[in-house]
Design a protein around this motif. Structure first.
Motif, PDB file in Angstrom:
ATOM      1  N   PRO A 256      15.105   5.654   9.694  1.00 47.55           N
ATOM      2  CA  PRO A 256      13.997   5.541   8.747  1.00 47.55           C
ATOM      3  C   PRO A 256      13.078   4.360   9.071  1.00 47.55           C
ATOM      4  CG  PRO A 256      16.020   4.668   7.791  1.00 47.55           C
ATOM      5  CD  PRO A 256      16.391   5.255   9.111  1.00 47.55           C
ATOM      6  N   SER A 257      11.897   4.389   8.461  1.00 48.38           N
ATOM      7  CA  SER A 257      10.918   3.321   8.694  1.00 48.38           C
ATOM      8  C   SER A 257      10.600   2.620   7.378  1.00 48.38           C
ATOM      9  CB  SER A 257       9.612   3.899   9.243  1.00 48.38           C
ATOM     10  OG  SER A 257       9.838   4.656  10.402  1.00 48.38           O
ATOM     11  N   ALA A 258      10.154   1.398   7.521  1.00 50.06           N
ATOM     12  CA  ALA A 258       9.813   0.643   6.316  1.00 50.06           C
ATOM     13  C   ALA A 258       8.631  -0.265   6.580  1.00 50.06           C
ATOM     14  CB  ALA A 258      11.005  -0.204   5.872  1.00 50.06           C
ATOM     15  N   GLU A 259       7.872  -0.513   5.535  1.00 48.53           N
ATOM     16  CA  GLU A 259       6.921  -1.600   5.593  1.00 48.53           C
ATOM     17  C   GLU A 259       7.543  -2.746   4.810  1.00 48.53           C
ATOM     18  OE1 GLU A 259       2.407  -0.450   5.546  1.00 48.53           O
ATOM     19  OE2 GLU A 259       3.740   1.280   5.559  1.00 48.53           O
ATOM     20  N   VAL A 260       7.373  -3.945   5.318  1.00 49.58           N
ATOM     21  CA  VAL A 260       8.093  -5.053   4.726  1.00 49.58           C
ATOM     22  C   VAL A 260       7.114  -6.059   4.126  1.00 49.58           C
ATOM     23  CG1 VAL A 260       9.760  -6.882   5.158  1.00 49.58           C
ATOM     24  CG2 VAL A 260       9.944  -4.719   6.390  1.00 49.58           C
ATOM     25  N   ASP A 261       7.353  -6.378   2.873  1.00 47.74           N
ATOM     26  CA  ASP A 261       6.515  -7.362   2.174  1.00 47.74           C
ATOM     27  C   ASP A 261       7.335  -8.618   1.924  1.00 47.74           C
ATOM     28  OD1 ASP A 261       4.794  -5.216   1.896  1.00 47.74           O
ATOM     29  OD2 ASP A 261       5.379  -4.803  -0.176  1.00 47.74           O
ATOM     30  N   ILE A 262       6.641  -9.732   1.860  1.00 46.77           N
ATOM     31  CA  ILE A 262       7.309 -10.934   1.378  1.00 46.77           C
ATOM     32  C   ILE A 262       6.686 -11.316   0.034  1.00 46.77           C
ATOM     33  CG2 ILE A 262       7.985 -11.916   3.587  1.00 46.77           C
ATOM     34  CD1 ILE A 262       5.442 -13.753   3.185  1.00 46.77           C
ATOM     35  N   SER A 263       7.471 -12.005  -0.803  1.00 46.25           N
ATOM     36  CA  SER A 263       6.903 -12.482  -2.064  1.00 46.25           C
ATOM     37  C   SER A 263       5.840 -13.517  -1.726  1.00 46.25           C
ATOM     38  CB  SER A 263       8.002 -13.107  -2.920  1.00 46.25           C
ATOM     39  OG  SER A 263       8.682 -14.111  -2.185  1.00 46.25           O
ATOM     40  N   CYS A 264       4.790 -13.560  -2.514  1.00 42.52           N
ATOM     41  CA  CYS A 264       3.649 -14.421  -2.186  1.00 42.52           C
ATOM     42  C   CYS A 264       4.069 -15.892  -2.152  1.00 42.52           C
ATOM     43  CB  CYS A 264       2.521 -14.218  -3.193  1.00 42.52           C
ATOM     44  SG  CYS A 264       1.108 -15.282  -2.855  1.00 42.52           S
ATOM     45  N   PRO A 265       4.017 -16.521  -0.959  1.00 46.84           N
ATOM     46  CA  PRO A 265       4.469 -17.909  -0.871  1.00 46.84           C
ATOM     47  C   PRO A 265       3.492 -18.872  -1.538  1.00 46.84           C
ATOM     48  CG  PRO A 265       3.725 -17.116   1.274  1.00 46.84           C
ATOM     49  CD  PRO A 265       3.561 -15.980   0.320  1.00 46.84           C
ATOM     50  N   ILE A 266       2.322 -18.368  -1.915  1.00 48.75           N
ATOM     51  CA  ILE A 266       1.316 -19.254  -2.504  1.00 48.75           C
ATOM     52  C   ILE A 266       1.495 -19.318  -4.021  1.00 48.75           C
ATOM     53  CG2 ILE A 266      -1.153 -19.756  -2.680  1.00 48.75           C
ATOM     54  CD1 ILE A 266       0.147 -19.678   0.225  1.00 48.75           C
ATOM     55  N   CYS A 267       1.516 -18.141  -4.676  1.00 51.89           N
ATOM     56  CA  CYS A 267       1.567 -18.170  -6.148  1.00 51.89           C
ATOM     57  C   CYS A 267       2.896 -17.633  -6.677  1.00 51.89           C
ATOM     58  CB  CYS A 267       0.413 -17.357  -6.731  1.00 51.89           C
ATOM     59  SG  CYS A 267       0.687 -15.576  -6.663  1.00 51.89           S
ATOM     60  N   GLY A 268       3.729 -17.076  -5.811  1.00 50.46           N
ATOM     61  CA  GLY A 268       4.991 -16.510  -6.271  1.00 50.46           C
ATOM     62  C   GLY A 268       4.794 -15.393  -7.288  1.00 50.46           C
ATOM     63  N   GLY A 269       3.621 -14.791  -7.294  1.00 48.74           N
ATOM     64  CA  GLY A 269       3.365 -13.679  -8.197  1.00 48.74           C
ATOM     65  C   GLY A 269       2.913 -14.141  -9.579  1.00 48.74           C
ATOM     66  N   LYS A 270       2.688 -15.449  -9.713  1.00 44.40           N
ATOM     67  CA  LYS A 270       2.383 -15.964 -11.055  1.00 44.40           C
ATOM     68  C   LYS A 270       0.887 -16.010 -11.355  1.00 44.40           C
ATOM     69  CE  LYS A 270       6.565 -18.634 -11.646  1.00 44.40           C
ATOM     70  NZ  LYS A 270       6.984 -18.991 -10.262  1.00 44.40           N
ATOM     71  N   ASN A 271       0.074 -15.924 -10.288  1.00 44.77           N
ATOM     72  CA  ASN A 271      -1.361 -16.044 -10.515  1.00 44.77           C
ATOM     73  C   ASN A 271      -2.048 -14.683 -10.344  1.00 44.77           C
ATOM     74  OD1 ASN A 271      -4.067 -16.541 -10.467  1.00 44.77           O
ATOM     75  ND2 ASN A 271      -4.012 -17.952  -8.719  1.00 44.77           N
ATOM     76  N   PRO A 272      -2.528 -14.109 -11.463  1.00 45.94           N
ATOM     77  CA  PRO A 272      -3.146 -12.784 -11.355  1.00 45.94           C
ATOM     78  C   PRO A 272      -4.418 -12.799 -10.505  1.00 45.94           C
ATOM     79  CG  PRO A 272      -3.315 -13.658 -13.609  1.00 45.94           C
ATOM     80  CD  PRO A 272      -2.473 -14.621 -12.835  1.00 45.94           C
ATOM     81  N   ASN A 273      -4.974 -13.988 -10.254  1.00 52.96           N
ATOM     82  CA  ASN A 273      -6.179 -14.053  -9.427  1.00 52.96           C
ATOM     83  C   ASN A 273      -5.913 -14.625  -8.037  1.00 52.96           C
ATOM     84  OD1 ASN A 273      -7.755 -13.171 -11.649  1.00 52.96           O
ATOM     85  ND2 ASN A 273      -7.634 -15.267 -12.475  1.00 52.96           N
ATOM     86  N   CYS A 274      -4.626 -14.641  -7.630  1.00 54.71           N
ATOM     87  CA  CYS A 274      -4.283 -15.258  -6.340  1.00 54.71           C
ATOM     88  C   CYS A 274      -5.106 -14.638  -5.216  1.00 54.71           C
ATOM     89  CB  CYS A 274      -2.798 -15.068  -6.054  1.00 54.71           C
ATOM     90  SG  CYS A 274      -2.302 -15.689  -4.439  1.00 54.71           S
ATOM     91  N   ARG A 275      -5.720 -15.507  -4.415  1.00 56.38           N
ATOM     92  CA  ARG A 275      -6.590 -15.012  -3.344  1.00 56.38           C
ATOM     93  C   ARG A 275      -5.774 -14.394  -2.223  1.00 56.38           C
ATOM     94  NH1 ARG A 275     -10.107 -19.371  -0.872  1.00 56.38           N
ATOM     95  NH2 ARG A 275      -8.047 -20.189  -0.426  1.00 56.38           N
ATOM     96  N   ILE A 276      -4.526 -14.803  -2.129  1.00 52.18           N
ATOM     97  CA  ILE A 276      -3.743 -14.351  -0.989  1.00 52.18           C
ATOM     98  C   ILE A 276      -3.057 -13.010  -1.269  1.00 52.18           C
ATOM     99  CG2 ILE A 276      -1.843 -14.964   0.572  1.00 52.18           C
ATOM    100  CD1 ILE A 276      -4.404 -16.650   0.960  1.00 52.18           C
ATOM    101  N   CYS A 277      -2.411 -12.870  -2.425  1.00 50.44           N
ATOM    102  CA  CYS A 277      -1.712 -11.613  -2.698  1.00 50.44           C
ATOM    103  C   CYS A 277      -2.494 -10.715  -3.655  1.00 50.44           C
ATOM    104  CB  CYS A 277      -0.315 -11.884  -3.256  1.00 50.44           C
ATOM    105  SG  CYS A 277      -0.329 -12.611  -4.910  1.00 50.44           S
ATOM    106  N   GLY A 278      -3.644 -11.180  -4.109  1.00 52.38           N
ATOM    107  CA  GLY A 278      -4.455 -10.380  -5.025  1.00 52.38           C
ATOM    108  C   GLY A 278      -3.777 -10.178  -6.368  1.00 52.38           C
ATOM    109  N   GLY A 279      -2.809 -11.023  -6.677  1.00 54.06           N
ATOM    110  CA  GLY A 279      -2.156 -10.933  -7.975  1.00 54.06           C
ATOM    111  C   GLY A 279      -0.959  -9.992  -7.992  1.00 54.06           C
ATOM    112  N   THR A 280      -0.700  -9.321  -6.875  1.00 55.25           N
ATOM    113  CA  THR A 280       0.423  -8.379  -6.862  1.00 55.25           C
ATOM    114  C   THR A 280       1.751  -9.095  -6.656  1.00 55.25           C
ATOM    115  OG1 THR A 280       0.333  -8.090  -4.472  1.00 55.25           O
ATOM    116  CG2 THR A 280      -1.022  -6.600  -5.793  1.00 55.25           C
ATOM    117  N   GLY A 281       1.700 -10.309  -6.104  1.00 56.66           N
ATOM    118  CA  GLY A 281       2.933 -11.047  -5.866  1.00 56.66           C
ATOM    119  C   GLY A 281       3.587 -10.720  -4.535  1.00 56.66           C
TER     120      GLY A 281
END
Ligand code: PHE
Length: 343
Positions: A256-281
């Motif tokens: 099988p194949s996968a796409e791999v995400d990491i948790s946002c090292p900048i906001c940790g998913g806490k900032n809904p306006n994070c420029r890096i993860c777009g708020g998705t975390g």
């Protein structure tokens, strides 16, 4: 062999004499003594291919050469220090209020440095570095990776062809095949390098960018090995708190194949306006999966006996995330005034 060592020794002595400054010192060190690529260190790699009775004496010779290299390096360093001291003493300073001379020295490009950081992590885990050409055959880039002609996956990577059967590689995955054909399991390699795609430049795309491919093949390799490896890797690069998420995906060369995400090292998913993860975390950093049996076969490996995992990581993307930057294009304009700040 004797001759080769002798002429390398002469070369080392010659170049040591030519060392005049700090930059020469570094160059000398890099060229002969660097652990990864130095000419002396490379000799150690030859040992396994020698007759067993030659090995130990050859090894001793190289060690001796290494000692000589190190001694010459130290001597040159002392010499330069001495010269500097005496020139300071003898120099007459005409006007001590004049501004000093500014020296400009180069540094490693931030994207290259990111690639080195990634390589270091895998080298520490016992991986070897493998390389493949930027101009790749259609066979290695597509066919051997289970992407036959007219497969829709080709369209996405339709690229710069040199000839009908020769193109600028669109990913580092062809090095998987090259590595399998060259080595025997257990295989543990990473393959850093440039790749090319027909992409319009935008803040996160350039037609040339960097990847690091990974490949492990052995008996009994399974998905948990892949997960564990990528988890260790992500924590080493982005920090201990980083979480890794696998999403099912599709690549013709893994199953099988996968796409791999990491948790946002900048906001940790806490900032809904994070420029890096777009708020998705979460931020996608790589594609991965278990090597497809057809791909193992194309590499000359029996899928009934061996299995493996592979991954492909975007270096530019990693760099942007790590440095919290938004536009990759500046890094390829190579304006020194801009790059200087990343020394
Ligand atoms: N080659 C894929 C790409 O460039 C990434 C990948 C590598 C996916 C290895 C799975 C395994 O997008």
């Amino acid at each position: 062999m004797g001759n080769e060592l002798e002429s390398l020794k002469e070369k080392i002595e010659r170049e040591a004499q030519g060392i005049k400054n700090q930059a020469d010192l570094l160059k000398f060190k890099e060229k002969f003594l660097s652990r990864k690529k130095g000419e002396i260190s490379l000799l150690f790699k030859k040992i396994p291919s020698l007759d067993p009775e030659m090995r130990s004496s050859f090894g001793m010779e190289i060690n001796r050469l290494k000692k000589i290299g190190e001694k010459l390096l130290n001597e040159a360093e002392e010499r330069i220090k001495g010269e500097k001291r005496s020139s300071i003493i003898s120099e007459r300073i005409p006007d001590p209020t004049l501004p000093g001379k500014k020296k400009i020295h180069g540094s490693i490009h931030p994207i290259a440095r990111t690639s080195y950081e990634i390589e270091e992590i895998f080298l520490r885990m016992g991986y070897d570095i493998e390389e493949g050409p930027d101009v790749e055959t259609e066979f290695f880039n597509f066919e051997a990776l289970n992407i036959p002609k007219y497969h829709p996956a080709r369209e996405q990577q339709d690229t710069f062809y040199i000839r009908e059967d020769l193109l600028l590689r669109t990913h580092t995955s062809p090095v998987q095949i090259r590595a399998m054909r060259k080595r025997k399991p257990p295989i543990r390699v990473i393959a850093p390098g440039r790749v090319f795609r027909r992409d319009e430049p935008d803040p996160t795309h350039t037609p040339m960018f960097y990847q690091v491919e990974g490949l492990v093949v052995d008996k009994g390799i399974n998905f948990s090995h892949l997960k564990g490896t990528l988890e260790i890797f992500s924590k080493s690069l982005f920090g201990k708190l980083t979480k890794v998420r696998f999403r099912p995906s599709y690549f013709p060369f893994t199953e099988p194949s996968a796409e791999v995400d990491i948790s946002c090292p900048i906001c940790g998913g806490k900032n809904p306006n994070c420029r890096i993860c777009g708020g998705t975390g979460w931020i996608e950093i790589l594609g991965a999966g278990m090597v497809h049996p057809k791909v193992l076969m194309a590499g000359g490996i029996d899928p009934e006996i061996y299995s493996g995992f592979a991954f492909g990581l975007g270096v530019d993307r990693t760099f942007l995330i790590k440095s919290q930057l938004l536009d990759i294009r500046y890094y390829y304009e190579n304006r020194v005034e801009f790059l200087e700040q990343f020394r």
